[in-house]
Enzyme design. Sequence first.
Site, mmCIF file in Angstrom:
data_model
loop_
_atom_site.group_PDB
_atom_site.id
_atom_site.type_symbol
_atom_site.label_atom_id
_atom_site.label_comp_id
_atom_site.label_asym_id
_atom_site.label_seq_id
_atom_site.Cartn_x
_atom_site.Cartn_y
_atom_site.Cartn_z
ATOM 1 N N ASP A 202 -9.416 0.419 1.444
ATOM 2 C CA ASP A 202 -8.421 -0.094 2.119
ATOM 3 C C ASP A 202 -9.323 0.313 3.695
ATOM 4 O OD1 ASP A 202 -6.214 -1.057 3.454
ATOM 5 O OD2 ASP A 202 -4.981 0.803 3.289
ATOM 6 N N ARG B 224 -0.315 16.011 13.407
ATOM 7 C CA ARG B 224 0.923 16.587 13.520
ATOM 8 C C ARG B 224 0.742 18.042 13.269
ATOM 9 N NH1 ARG B 224 2.545 12.583 10.330
ATOM 10 N NH2 ARG B 224 2.866 13.912 8.679
ATOM 11 N N HIS C 82 -4.025 13.879 0.412
ATOM 12 C CA HIS C 82 -4.360 13.103 1.411
ATOM 13 C C HIS C 82 -3.247 13.173 2.578
ATOM 14 C CE1 HIS C 82 -5.669 9.649 3.850
ATOM 15 N NE2 HIS C 82 -4.548 9.174 3.769
ATOM 16 N N LYS D 12 -5.331 -1.967 9.974
ATOM 17 C CA LYS D 12 -5.472 -2.127 8.419
ATOM 18 C C LYS D 12 -5.760 -3.624 7.960
ATOM 19 C CE LYS D 12 -4.203 2.236 7.088
ATOM 20 N NZ LYS D 12 -5.044 3.165 6.323
ATOM 21 N N ASP E 7 0.769 -1.084 0.137
ATOM 22 C CA ASP E 7 -0.093 -0.233 -0.077
ATOM 23 C C ASP E 7 0.729 1.250 0.044
ATOM 24 O OD1 ASP E 7 -2.336 1.354 -0.110
ATOM 25 O OD2 ASP E 7 -2.526 1.390 2.277
HETATM 26 CA CA CA Z 1 -4.345 3.048 2.565
#
Ligand code: CA
Length: 423
Positions: free
Chosen positions: A241, A150, A141, A261, A134
Amino acid sequence: MSILANNPALKSWVDVPEGSDFPIQNLPFGIFKTDELEPRVASAIGDYVIDMSVLAEHGFFEDLAIDTTVFSKPFLNDFMALGREKTRAVRNRLSEILDTDLDDWDASELKEYFLHPMHEIELCMPVRIGDYTDFYSSIEHATNVGSLFRDPKNALLPNWRHLPVGYHGRASSIIVSGTDIHRPKGQQIPSNSDQPVYGASKLLDFELEMGFVIGKETKLGDSVSTANAEDYIFGLILFNDWSARDIQKWEYVPLGPFLGKNFASTVSPWVITMDALEPFRVQGPTQEPEVLPYLQYEGKKNYDVHLSVDIVPENGQSKTVCQSNFKYMYWNMCQQLAHHTVNGCNIKVGDMYASGTISGPEKGSYGSMLEITWRGTEPVEMPDGSQRKFIQDGDTVVMKGYCEKDGVRIGFGDCSGTILPAK
Ligand code: CA
């Protein structure tokens, strides 16, 4: 390069409804089965799947010098491994078979044997996936996520504009559209606490991505250049995902995503060939600063694919929460593959590579609930009056994609998954 099967003027003797994902110019590949028929290779036209093994039995591919047993296999791997030249020849032949104006092939008389209405068949996982990687290749994004977690002023980490960031994911839990998913459980860290708790994820999210599938292997030690990368890519799919943000947040330092994930990723059932996508190439974004020589490329390596995400509540009305486009990708597939193999890492037929979440520049084009609701602070209003910060039990997430040009619309089919309560 002229690909006969892409001619916008082509018409099929099979009825193709207006707005169909599968005109004669698409001819994707997938796997289907029925109660009577074992999983086998299919293509699609209009509302029908095409049983490629039956066409092969009747000799339609005889002069192409291919091993036609590949069409009776339960995955596309052996077919893809025939190589670009032969798979292109098969797609071109299929186009001739379905073409209204060609009399050479009397296929319409055999249609009851090789055409099946889509509502009578089941689409299966198209590829036996070996390895899955991935990436994190959308600058919008990465900037959004960096700003949320952050610092908005330093949203991108120092390496981001220099290499396509990625990680090795898990292949075993990649599932085909229509497969239900139980809400994952795991460790989370409550806000204002330094002690983790265990339970069902409360921040379940999707990630709108596209994946590419490898059709040609390399040897260990060899590298793929950006100029040659397209030879190794068989085609593209839609890719969700799924991500458990609360599990991800607690576990991801220092080695990156893990259980947040790997509980599931959903793919669309049809692999759209690179040949079919050829007319939809576009220039990618300018890369600043200039990238290292092994990542430089020439030509149009991005693709204009309109993408959307709908949330469909159980027994409720759907809501489109995102409209994005694959063309926004900062790092293209050729760069991803060149980077992935620059150290000599070998690739295999059936490997899958996902783009990373595809967000566009504006609100409304963000590819995850994390961004759409800005970490839950701006919930989405659903048609039934309820709100969504993240995905609820009973919700179905449907991703769609299509290219359109010169009156031809090439669709990807649905990439859909329903979230069930935790097991
Ligand atoms: Ca992803």
